[in-house]
Design a protein around this motif. Sequence first.
Motif, PDB file in Angstrom:
ATOM      1  N   GLN A  50      29.648  39.455  50.397  1.00 16.85           N
ATOM      2  CA  GLN A  50      30.861  38.228  50.253  1.00 16.85           C
ATOM      3  C   GLN A  50      30.650  36.805  49.581  1.00 16.85           C
ATOM      4  O   GLN A  50      29.372  36.966  49.552  1.00 16.85           O
ATOM      5  N   SER A  51      30.864  36.809  48.081  1.00 14.13           N
ATOM      6  CA  SER A  51      30.019  35.474  47.280  1.00 14.13           C
ATOM      7  C   SER A  51      31.103  34.575  46.975  1.00 14.13           C
ATOM      8  O   SER A  51      32.325  35.723  45.247  1.00 14.13           O
ATOM      9  N   HIS A  52      30.865  34.139  47.260  1.00 17.40           N
ATOM     10  CA  HIS A  52      32.215  32.995  46.492  1.00 17.40           C
ATOM     11  C   HIS A  52      33.327  33.467  46.862  1.00 17.40           C
ATOM     12  O   HIS A  52      34.686  33.866  45.471  1.00 17.40           O
ATOM     13  N   GLY A  53      34.427  33.920  47.411  1.00 22.02           N
ATOM     14  CA  GLY A  53      35.207  34.539  47.981  1.00 22.02           C
ATOM     15  C   GLY A  53      35.437  35.983  47.748  1.00 22.02           C
ATOM     16  O   GLY A  53      36.463  36.855  48.019  1.00 22.02           O
ATOM     17  N   GLN A  54      34.678  36.455  46.310  1.00 18.48           N
ATOM     18  CA  GLN A  54      34.753  37.613  46.155  1.00 18.48           C
ATOM     19  C   GLN A  54      34.212  38.829  47.251  1.00 18.48           C
ATOM     20  O   GLN A  54      32.846  38.384  47.392  1.00 18.48           O
ATOM     21  N   TRP A  55      34.365  40.388  46.801  1.00 20.81           N
ATOM     22  CA  TRP A  55      33.707  40.790  47.961  1.00 20.81           C
ATOM     23  C   TRP A  55      32.315  41.717  47.056  1.00 20.81           C
ATOM     24  O   TRP A  55      33.574  42.341  46.053  1.00 20.81           O
ATOM     25  N   PHE A  56      31.601  42.417  46.872  1.00 25.53           N
ATOM     26  CA  PHE A  56      30.842  43.132  45.824  1.00 25.53           C
ATOM     27  C   PHE A  56      30.446  44.218  46.115  1.00 25.53           C
ATOM     28  O   PHE A  56      29.551  44.122  48.493  1.00 25.53           O
ATOM     29  N   HIS A 510      36.383  32.842  38.242  1.00 23.72           N
ATOM     30  CA  HIS A 510      36.051  31.564  39.330  1.00 23.72           C
ATOM     31  C   HIS A 510      34.264  31.600  40.426  1.00 23.72           C
ATOM     32  O   HIS A 510      35.472  31.103  41.450  1.00 23.72           O
ATOM     33  N   ALA A 511      33.827  32.110  40.205  1.00 22.87           N
ATOM     34  CA  ALA A 511      32.854  32.065  40.972  1.00 22.87           C
ATOM     35  C   ALA A 511      31.318  31.267  39.870  1.00 22.87           C
ATOM     36  O   ALA A 511      31.632  31.677  38.766  1.00 22.87           O
TER      37      ALA A 511
END
Length: 553
Positions: A50-56, A510-511
């Motif tokens: 997770q980075s800044h609320g998003q999954w990569f 948003h990141a």
Amino acid sequence: MSNIYESAANTLGIVNSPCLSKVELRVACKGISDRDALSKPDPCVVLKMQSHGQWFEVDRTEVIRSSINPVFSKVFTVDYYFEEVQRLRYELHDISSSHNGLKETDFLGAMECTLGQIVSQRKLTKALLKQGNTAGKSSITVTAEELSGNDDYVELGFSARKLDDKDFFSKSDPFLEIFRINDDSTASLVHRTETVMNNLSPVWKTFKVSFNTLCSGNHDRELKCTVWDWDSNGKHDFIGEFQTTFKEIRGALDGRQIQWECINPKYQVKKKNYRNSGVVILNQCKIIKMHSFLDYIMGGCQIQFTVAIDFTASNGDPRNSCSLHYIHPYQPNEYLKALVAVGEICQDYDSDKMFPAFGFGAQIPPDFKVSHDFAINFDEDNPECAGIQGVVEAYQNCLPKIQLYGPTNIAPIIQKVASSACEEMHTKEAMEYFILLILTDGVITDMADTREAIVHASHLPMSVIIVGVGNADFSDMQMLDGDDGILRSPKGEPVLRDIVQFVPFHNFKHASPAALAKSVLAEVPNQVVDYYNGKGIKPKCLSDYEPSKAFSP
């Protein structure tokens, strides 16, 4: 001019946090429910961060056919930062045999945790949650181990002779598994060979494995080797086993063969005249020195950063505030944000800080013919700009002088950079590695030529980063990124290395743009190492510095 550059740079918020350590993560699952009554699942685990609320997606395991209790041989290597909460997500998918991507899969469950939780416990077992966060009967176990010591690899080649026949109507289909016995007496799967069909004297393909994975750097650590007869239903028949150590294995370094009797303990007890269930032979043992990314950088290798910008008409008139190329004094557009995010990191590895910058898809002066690889400073003999700020200024200056047009062709610019990389390749030295950043607002129109160019470039010291700007549907661009299968040229030739990373900028809206840079540049160090190690090219000079703690690439 500098206001735009500074405002773009200020939005990054990049904090260079030192990596405290690297951690190896091993994965196993239990009790995976059958997809249907006729077949068992073909599981694969995808690791996301997770980075800044998003999954990569970080990486994924191999696919194990017909297994409800898979132990994966793929080892995930992740950076461990003590000062960060690093959220991980393990997704279990059932991969159909006809497709190794995730498009035709059944989602079987997921587990979320932090890296700190795994490290503190060393072994974490949790239930896999299905859609709606409902717990099923299946579980996942993640084991952590700090990566330390020797980053060399060992290349091993095994064969066998006169193995027991376990099949009625044909000969056994043997494969070999090698396990490392840990200090707590548990076993970690090191390698699983391919299956050799219908053969009692198989010769398995040679394979490479790091010293750390094989024996944790301890040459006396016990290794357990098991031979199985593969069965399509996943119920493989046990043929036999033997124990060894790397200390014994390395006896084959001088070219001699080492062999072990393959023993089935049950037969040993029951059968009076039982000798063995065959013999396993080590035919080859080589130690391969693996140099790290920092070995090459500190040995003098320069990162040659080139940027290519999309000037097709679909971007909109730059004079219009709705255009993707609109220049606002203090609000950098997406092109500038992506350029600065990636360029700010790459420029640290280029001593002269001079960066070639090109455009494509525009009609350019003086005759206003369409060009797909023009210098944005309009100096074809010297397309380099001074620093990332120089690229930004050249970009600004060229916008009023060109006519946005089309189509969106990127093969010419890949070929242009590849020609420079080809010259570097012939030096057979690790002095220059090329990174091409392509910023585009839409799906390319020369997909066949681009695939051909990428396959050619995969043999060269270069990587390609493509950032999709704007809100177009970039799904067709994902095929250029080899993560979802092997990219092939129109003639069917596969890429030698996965050198392309594609990300849509809107995933990072948003990141922090720092997250964009981290995402697209994360694979570059391994790509550099893979290229030079694959060619057997050593760092130029290693005597000028004292290498820090070595890590596996």
